[in-house]
Each structure stands twice: as C-alpha cells, then as structure tokens.
Design an enzyme around this catalytic site. Sequence first.
Site, mmCIF file in Angstrom:
data_model
loop_
_atom_site.group_PDB
_atom_site.id
_atom_site.type_symbol
_atom_site.label_atom_id
_atom_site.label_comp_id
_atom_site.label_asym_id
_atom_site.label_seq_id
_atom_site.Cartn_x
_atom_site.Cartn_y
_atom_site.Cartn_z
ATOM 1 C CB SER B 76 -0.932 -0.071 1.208
ATOM 2 O OG SER B 76 -1.972 0.848 1.088
ATOM 3 C CG ASP B 198 -6.501 -2.700 -4.442
ATOM 4 O OD1 ASP B 198 -7.255 -2.050 -3.682
ATOM 5 O OD2 ASP B 198 -5.287 -2.831 -4.244
ATOM 6 C CG HIS B 226 -5.420 -2.137 -0.577
ATOM 7 N ND1 HIS B 226 -4.818 -1.774 -1.770
ATOM 8 C CD2 HIS B 226 -4.762 -1.449 0.390
ATOM 9 C CE1 HIS B 226 -3.847 -0.904 -1.526
ATOM 10 N NE2 HIS B 226 -3.799 -0.690 -0.231
#
Lengths: 394, 252
Positions: B76, B198, B226
Amino acid sequence: MTSSGSEALDAFYEALLDDDARQLYDRAPCGYLSTAPAGTIIKVNQTFLTLTGYDREQLIGQLRFAQLLSAGGRIYYETHYAPMLSMHGEAHEIALDIICADGSRLPVLVNSVLERDVDGAPMVVRTAVFDARMRREYERELLRAKQRAEESEARATALARTLQQTLIPPTPPAIPNLDVAAAYRPAGDGSEVGGDFYDVFQIGAGDWVVAIGDVCGKGVHAAVVTALVRHTLRAATVQHAEPSKALWTLNEVLRQHDTGRLCSVALLRLRQADGEWTGVVSCAGHPLPLLRQPSGTVRTVGKPGALLGVIDAPHLHDAQISLPPGDTLLLYTDGITEGRSGKDFYGEARLVAAAACSFDSAEALTSAILSEVLEFQAGTPRDDIAVVAIRVPV
Amino acid sequence: MLFAHGFGCDQNMWRYIAPRFEDEFRVVLFDHVGAGNSDPSAYEPQRYSSLSGYAGDVVAICTELELRDVVFVGHSVSAMIGVLAAAAAPELFTKLVLVGPSPRYINDADYVGGFSADDINDLLESLESNYLGWSSAMAPVIMGRADRPELGEELTESFCRTDPSIARQFAQVTFLSDNREDLTAVATPTLILQCANDAIAPVSVGEFVRDRMPNASMVLLNATGHCPNLSAPEETAAAIEQFVRKLAPALR
C-alpha cells in the site's frame, strides 16, 4: 419444572409456530448478510433490503459488500476492517456509511465474523448491520461539542498568555551602567494567568525603580489587580522618592479598590551619583532581597514590612543600601523559596547557596536559579516564579 | 528482506509471508512510527508531514542494521515509501516489491487515481467516528508493548489500532501525496503485485506505475481486495519468491 416455567415454555412454542427459522432470519431486527471470502454478497435478509432499498437480485452474486459503502468507508474497509477480520476472525462496532439504492447515506454499525472450514480456509463472512442514524447524529454532536471545547480552551490559554505578557515588561530590563536580568515563569503549564509581576523603569537621570511583587490568587481577577498595582507603583514612585511612601499609596489604592486582594511588593529605588550606585529598599510582606558581595557572602537587605491591602496603616520601612562594584542584588518572589519537592521546600538556604556561586553575568545567575528551582519541582512549578538580578559591574 | 506495512495496520500484515523467506534472507520487520508497537512519542508531526519522513526511516533502518542488497517489500502506501527510499539511497536496494502501489489516489485530469478530494474527507470522517471508542487511557496499554517484540497473539491486539491524531495525519499524508514524478527516477528492478479487484489501487494505477518505472514488471493476482498478503498469502508469496529467489527450488 414449575408450573410458571412450563407455561412460559408453552407460550414460547406457540409463538414459534408463527416465527420459523426463515422469519427469524428475514425479519431479524438488524440487516444480515453473508459474503464469500472475496466479498461477493451471497445471502441477504429482508431487513437489510428494507433498510437500504435494494432488491435481492441487485445484490446476490452481483456486488461486493465494500461496493455498497461510501468512498471513505471503502478505504476504511480495505485498510482496517478486512485485515482485522482476517487476523482476528471478527470485527465489532465498525461505523460505516452504506450508500442506499436511492443514493442516500445510511449510517450503520457493523459486526462481522469470519467462518473458516476445517482446514482453516476462509469460507464465509457473516455480517450484521445495525441502523445507526440516531446514534451517529448524537456522536456528531458530541464531536462538535468536543471540538468547541478544545477551541475555547485554546482561546482561554491564548488569552491568559497575552494577559500574562502585560504583567512584565515587554523587553528584558536594562539600566545603563548596570547589569540587569530577570526570569519569569508562570505556575503550571502556563494556561493560567499568575499573580507575580516585576517592573524596571526610569524616573530621571541616574534614578531608577525596580519593583517585584505577588498579588494573591490567580486568574483574570488577580491579573486585573496586578495591572492596577504595576501602574499605581509607576505613578506613586514619581510622586514619592521614598519607596515606603509609594507602597503606602499603593496600600491606599488597594484598600479603596475594594478588591479584597492582598499584595506583597519589594520596591527598590536605585540612584547613581558620581559613578557610585546606592539603593533604598522597602518590603511589604515580601521576601527581603539578597545582596551578594564579591567575596561570595550573601545576606538579606531591608526590614520586613506589612502585607498591602490588609490594614489602613501598614508598618513599612526604608533601608539604605550601598552598592559598590561587584555587588549583586537579587529580588525574588516566594515561588522560588516555596517551590516544593514532596514535603521539602526549595527554601532560602538553597537560594542563598545558589546565589553564592560565582557567575559571569546577572543573566547567568537568574537562569541558573530558574533552572535549579524548576528541576527541584520536576519542571512544573506550583507557583509563579519571578526573579530580578542587578549587578554592579567591576 | 525488509517488509513495510501500509496505512491502517502494522507488521502483523506480513505474518503469513515473511517467515517463508527466512531460509535465504535476513528478514526485517518494523512498525511505522505511530503504528503497532512503535513508540508514539517518537512521532513528530513536522517530520511525518510527508512520505519522505517515512522513507527517511526506511533508510535509517538499513543504515542502523547495516543492511546491504536489500529487497524491499512495501504494501500500500509503503510501496511509495520504498520508491522514495530507493530514490534517496539507490545503493542500498537490489529489488523492490510493491504490493498494491499507488503514486496518487486522487483523480487528476486524465489520471484516474480512483478517488476525489471529497472521498478523502469522507475517509477522515470515517476514521473519526471509528475512533470514538478510543480512550486515551487505553492507548498506553495498546501501544506500550515495545518490550515484547515477539509475534504473539497478544500483539495483534494493537493491529489496526493507531493513535487517532497520528492516524489522521498519516491518512492525509497517504491519500493526498502525489509521487507520480518520483517513479521515473528509480531504476531498481521492481515487481508490482496487483490485485484484480482492488478498491484502493485499481489495475490501471498498477499499470501506470509499471509504465513509469524504468525497470518494473507487474503480476496480476487472482486475489481481490487491497491486502493479498492476508487474503491470499500463498499466491502472494509465490509471486514474490519467483522474483527474489536465487536458489533453485530443488535446493531449498
């Protein structure tokens, strides 16, 4: 079984006839949905459909739960909710907003459990959805109230700091041909206005006044009296050469002002004639100034007098001081000597010892005393601290 | 191998992945300041007002532990933190693995990041309402476990719990940053792991990162969401192994 117990059981069975498992599910008092591990909705109850306005066909196999959420909620879902669910197998009381079929937002509280198969692989996520409109509105009000409280606290602190600035000279004190320094620290974290003050100002050529004092109490009302005291002293010292007479005037003003506030002051008049400095000091209920001689000897100067604002005719005295080169006068408030560490006071003996040390400048002395007293109280003084040092250069 | 977690969680994010590499690599895990069991007093709002503050921490970890030939794995927002660290100290890193990277979350003209500025405000509100239950009295209990760094069940209590004021600033820094320009400067061999569905970093953003970085390839995972490192650890680890392993599988 007692008869009342058996009656209750009968009533339960009777009610259940109209409340089968299907109804328990569909008409549960909360939205209820099941999703595949990847998030796709596979089962949903009627309450959820009623709450959100969707048709069953729009959801089952069509959408993932996260897709029903507001954009911010979707990020929260992916960054917090889903990881928590997969780590702990459950997540509780998560506040989210569902975007309903008509585009409106429905605030909900969500609980989920993750069911795993015998091998530990995720099988299904069961989620209960509670309508939280009322609660969320209440929470918003709480948040707003909290923000307002924080803002007014910040304003009050800023006001206190501004007010505090008016109680001491705006610039560090300076007298030609003398080395002068002052240190000042309000009590606590500085969010409240203290009652200590000091002032250094000129009357005429080679004629100066140094005042230090402590108005009883704290806060805005004490600050009002402190301002009155400072300005009265400025006026009274112009009128009266003897410090005791200026203090007498201040006493009259305080008595007439009817504030009920008491005040201690040490008032020093400094004069330079033919290069020699001399002083006259009068103390009203205030710690006597200390005089440090070049040898390191430290002694008090002046005579104790009565606290101001108590009686109409206080006993006050003037004391002459000669200030040969190398001498240092130290005026301070009781925030120094009454600084506490447990039951122990910082006390005059420690102050005298600190003053007896050799130092290069008045500033070095005041900062050394301030840091020692602060350290003694673990950094948070219980009372205001003010100290002024005047050193006659060699 | 240095594993960095993303916004919202802590190093536990890697608990199903990192141990698989311990045979061939020295594995280093850490919590960003403000997350997990980090010392919250180390948080300085000024230092962490941009991702470069976090990238500085990554470089500092490498320097302090004398890490060389580092394979950086960032999830991320830490994907971009890794890119910034590699731009600042390219000599430290041999490979980058970026899981769900996004150089810019907010749409900008032709660029589709997936979110509008209003969406980010919505997230901040969402964070706020979910922290109503956070009591400052609980904070030291949850955060103060620095003395027990072992991966135990109790440690996961802190998972996804961050001090609210820190979480708020980290969210702003994460979602308002624009690191598109930084991609071209990093020539370190890079693998992008992109999930199919995602919501935070869409496939087109993964492709954007691949196309901008001089030396990057992308693997599209079947995993959705995610966090493939939690939801599909097998697939995720296999893709990373393919990219970083030097030893032939038979030798392991």
